[in-house]
Write an enzyme that holds these catalytic residues in place. Structure first.
Site, short mmCIF file in Angstrom:
data_model
loop_
_atom_site.label_atom_id
_atom_site.label_comp_id
_atom_site.label_asym_id
_atom_site.label_seq_id
_atom_site.Cartn_x
_atom_site.Cartn_y
_atom_site.Cartn_z
N PHE A 154 21.05 34.68 -70.87
CA PHE A 154 20.67 35.24 -71.35
C PHE A 154 20.31 34.41 -72.69
O PHE A 154 19.17 35.37 -73.08
CB PHE A 154 21.28 36.18 -71.83
CG PHE A 154 21.98 37.59 -70.65
CD1 PHE A 154 20.86 38.33 -69.88
CD2 PHE A 154 22.35 37.35 -69.93
CE1 PHE A 154 21.46 38.80 -68.96
CE2 PHE A 154 23.46 38.56 -68.98
CZ PHE A 154 22.59 39.10 -68.47
N LEU A 155 20.25 33.18 -72.39
CA LEU A 155 19.36 32.57 -74.03
C LEU A 155 18.17 32.54 -74.15
O LEU A 155 17.47 32.22 -73.15
CB LEU A 155 20.20 31.35 -74.36
CG LEU A 155 19.69 30.23 -73.14
CD1 LEU A 155 18.44 29.35 -72.77
CD2 LEU A 155 20.32 28.59 -73.00
N GLU A 157 14.13 31.15 -75.95
CA GLU A 157 13.80 29.56 -75.87
C GLU A 157 13.84 29.57 -77.30
O GLU A 157 13.88 31.06 -78.11
CB GLU A 157 12.70 29.26 -74.92
CG GLU A 157 13.26 29.12 -73.70
CD GLU A 157 11.78 28.57 -73.36
OE1 GLU A 157 11.19 27.74 -73.64
OE2 GLU A 157 11.68 29.14 -72.45
N ASN A 231 15.40 41.39 -68.73
CA ASN A 231 14.30 40.95 -68.94
C ASN A 231 13.43 41.82 -68.67
O ASN A 231 12.34 42.67 -69.46
CB ASN A 231 13.77 39.80 -68.10
CG ASN A 231 14.51 38.30 -68.49
OD1 ASN A 231 15.57 38.84 -69.77
ND2 ASN A 231 14.15 37.29 -68.61
N CYS A 283 9.36 32.68 -68.43
CA CYS A 283 10.32 34.19 -67.49
C CYS A 283 10.28 36.00 -67.74
O CYS A 283 10.62 36.60 -66.78
CB CYS A 283 11.25 34.46 -68.88
SG CYS A 283 12.46 33.19 -68.79
N LYS A 286 6.97 36.59 -65.39
CA LYS A 286 6.97 35.73 -63.86
C LYS A 286 8.38 37.22 -63.16
O LYS A 286 9.33 37.13 -61.63
CB LYS A 286 7.66 34.36 -63.81
CG LYS A 286 9.39 34.37 -63.76
CD LYS A 286 10.22 32.71 -63.21
CE LYS A 286 10.83 31.77 -63.89
NZ LYS A 286 12.10 32.73 -63.12
C1 UGA Z 1 13.27 35.79 -72.50
C2 UGA Z 1 14.94 36.73 -72.30
O1 UGA Z 1 14.56 37.03 -74.03
C3 UGA Z 1 16.36 35.99 -73.08
O2 UGA Z 1 17.76 37.14 -73.06
C4 UGA Z 1 16.02 35.47 -71.41
O3 UGA Z 1 17.08 34.72 -71.45
C5 UGA Z 1 15.34 34.66 -71.12
O4 UGA Z 1 13.81 35.29 -71.59
C6 UGA Z 1 15.07 33.99 -70.11
O5 UGA Z 1 15.43 34.80 -68.67
O6 UGA Z 1 15.61 32.61 -69.40
P1 UGA Z 1 12.25 34.06 -74.02
O7 UGA Z 1 11.49 34.15 -72.85
O8 UGA Z 1 13.05 32.70 -74.37
O9 UGA Z 1 14.13 34.53 -73.32
O10 UGA Z 1 11.42 34.59 -75.04
P2 UGA Z 1 11.59 36.28 -75.88
O11 UGA Z 1 11.99 35.77 -77.15
O12 UGA Z 1 12.59 36.91 -75.19
O13 UGA Z 1 9.84 36.25 -76.48
C7 UGA Z 1 10.00 37.07 -75.13
C8 UGA Z 1 7.82 36.38 -75.51
O14 UGA Z 1 7.98 38.45 -75.19
C9 UGA Z 1 6.85 36.01 -76.11
O15 UGA Z 1 5.85 35.67 -76.03
C10 UGA Z 1 7.55 36.49 -77.62
O16 UGA Z 1 6.72 36.16 -78.21
C11 UGA Z 1 7.48 38.45 -77.50
N1 UGA Z 1 7.65 39.26 -77.91
C12 UGA Z 1 9.43 39.21 -78.31
C13 UGA Z 1 6.52 40.41 -78.73
O17 UGA Z 1 5.95 40.04 -78.67
N2 UGA Z 1 7.74 41.56 -79.65
C14 UGA Z 1 8.84 41.84 -79.57
O18 UGA Z 1 9.79 42.46 -80.00
C15 UGA Z 1 9.81 40.01 -78.81
#
Ligand code: UGA
Length: 455
Positions: A154-155, A157, A231, A283, A286
């Site tokens: 669940f980490l 990036e 996710n 993530c 996909k």
């Molecule tokens: C996501 C999940 O949050 C992790 O828990 C999971 O482990 C990971 O996928 C994975 O499957 O490996 P990540 O893709 O690193 O993590 O990034 P997030 O912080 O979740 O952000 C994803 C996207 O959503 C980014 O483009 C971010 O800018 C956007 N976002 C996030 C928003 O547009 N609004 C929000 O309120 C939060």
């Protein structure tokens, strides 16, 4: 009594694999980081990661110096002496949106040939529900008695080390459930070594951490479905916020105020309700399409996730359209700065970045686009149209721009000096694609402001 764990192999040195290997190799285990891509392997051997992630390089360097982290491309060298094998290989998507499991099955069959009886094979790659069953079948066909455990990651990036040290929950899925004890013992070891790992990495405990992490033991199929459901739900929250943002903008409301109050309800929660240019990365896009396709394989239609995808894809175009409305004319021929290209702050990853889509769409519409990101310039270069100028600073990108798109909420953009922007370019429209600026501060500097869903 089972033998205590001494040696571990982590297959795949991507975001998840390298973080896992770097942490465990600083906790007293000998860890093989098995990576078949020669360039990536080379970088790890030099004590670095091939991507930007705060705190990771010092952990890799320390373990290499201590001799507890062994980067290798050889299954023969790594697997036979390992009591636990983590599979952290990529699961890209096929053209139809389904998950491509080639690397997952390759890693499992190569490892299976060399694993000793009783070795735990731990799946960390995000896979569709039912994958573990197929891998186990392959183990049986190879005549191996190996335990297969699903242990989704669940980490995030950009905060990978903090997420891994102060985790909320660990999910372990296996049939029988007792097989998962070995995995739990590794996370307990990380908990015991938190102070040391924090010191080496320089990553401090975040404010809102859970006091006692939850260890959740489930069936293998449930664990696989937990990961993609988590996710998908986060993606759904973002698309929900973006749908409300479109209405708020039209109706004279402010989506931030709306989401602050909606999210204050404990049943809902404020996290992942930030409206903006939509989600990207390796993530969510996909995993959402993978969930839709894998549900189809079971005869189930995921209408809700189709809608989530649709809203998400619409956001970059919606924002550009709104910017043109605010300017009162087409952006064709105008100097436009795009600040931020990574799919989120804190990473150099540009996979499916909506910031890149914004830059390319603007250029396609005839704008003269200048782009800058503090960490992702090298990565972004390949995905940006050749007519986009790559800048080495925000000042260079901003100078004489009619419009500045803040497309990734890096701290240096959130704290950008508006007075300086006003000096570099007059009568500029700031398009806050992440709603990360204070509109009043922007306006006081004599600039125009446009957010997403902020009337
Ligand atoms: C996501 C999940 O949050 C992790 O828990 C999971 O482990 C990971 O996928 C994975 O499957 O490996 P990540 O893709 O690193 O993590 O990034 P997030 O912080 O979740 O952000 C994803 C996207 O959503 C980014 O483009 C971010 O800018 C956007 N976002 C996030 C928003 O547009 N609004 C929000 O309120 C939060």
């Amino acid at each position: 009594m089972p033998e205590p764990i001494k040696t571990i192999t982590v297959v795949g040195s991507g975001y998840v694999g390298l973080t896992t290997a770097a942490l465990l190799s600083n906790c007293g285990y000998k860890v093989y980081a098995l990576e078949i891509n020669p360039e990536r392997l080379d970088v790890v051997k030099q004590g670095r990661s091939f991507f930007y992630e705060e705190g990771l390089d010092p952990l890799i360097k320390n373990a290499l110096e201590e001799g507890s982290l062994i980067p290798t491309d050889s299954y023969d060298e790594a697997i036979p002496s390992s009591q636990v094998v983590f599979s952290c290989v990529g699961t890209p998507d096929n053209e139809d949106g389904s998950s491509n499991l080639t690397y997952v099955f390759d890693a499992a069959s190569q490892a299976a040939q060399l694993m000793q009886p009783g070795t735990a094979f731990v799946q960390k790659s995000t896979v569709p529900v039912g994958t573990g069953e197929k891998v186990e079948q392959k183990f049986k066909e190879a005549g191996k008695t190996l335990s297969y455990i699903s242990n989704p990651e669940f980490l995030r990036e950009g905060t990978a080390i903090a997420d891994s040290l102060w985790f909320d929950r660990i999910v372990v899925g296996s049939d029988p459930k007792t097989a998962a004890a070995v995995v739990v013992s590794l996370y307990k070891k990380i908990e015991e070594n938190r102070d040391k790992l924090s010191q080496i990495s320089g990553i401090k405990k975040p404010d809102n951490t859970t006091a006692e992490p939850l260890y959740i033991s489930t069936s293998r199929n449930s664990a696989e479905l937990i990961k993609v459901s988590a996710n998908a739900f986060l993606a759904l929250k973002i698309s929900f916020a973006n749908s409300i943002a479109k209405l708020a903008g039209q109706a004279g409301a402010n989506v931030n105020e709306v989401m602050d109050a909606v999210g204050a309800d404990k049943r809902i929660g404020r996290a992942f309700l930030n409206a903006g240019r939509g989600y990207g990365g390796g993530c969510f896009p996909k995993d959402v399409s993978g969930l839709i396709r894998s549900a189809e394989d079971y005869g189930v239609e995921m209408e809700i996730m189709n809608a989530v995808t649709q809203v998400n894809s619409s956001m970059p175009h919606y924002i550009i359209h709104k910017a043109e409305e605010a300017l009162g004319e087409s952006i064709e021929g105008k100097n436009i700065a795009v600040l931020g290209l990574a799919f989120k702050a804190g990473t150099s990853d540009v996979r499916r970045s909506h910031a890149i889509i914004i830059a390319n769409t603007l250029a396609h519409k005839g704008a003269k686009v200048r782009a800058y990101d503090p960490e992702a310039m090298k990565e972004a270069k390949e995905d940006l149209g050749s007519n986009i100028s790559l800048c080495s600073s925000s000042e260079e990108a901003i100078k004489d721009s009619s419009c500045i798109f803040i497309a990734t909420d890096w701290p240096e953009f959130k704290n950008i000096n508006m007075g300086k922007i006003a000096q570099l370019s007059k009568n500029t429209l700031i398009v806050d694609c992440m709603n990360c600026l204070d509109p009043e501060t922007v306006r006081k500097a004599g600039l125009s402001y446009m957010g997403v869903g902020i009337a």
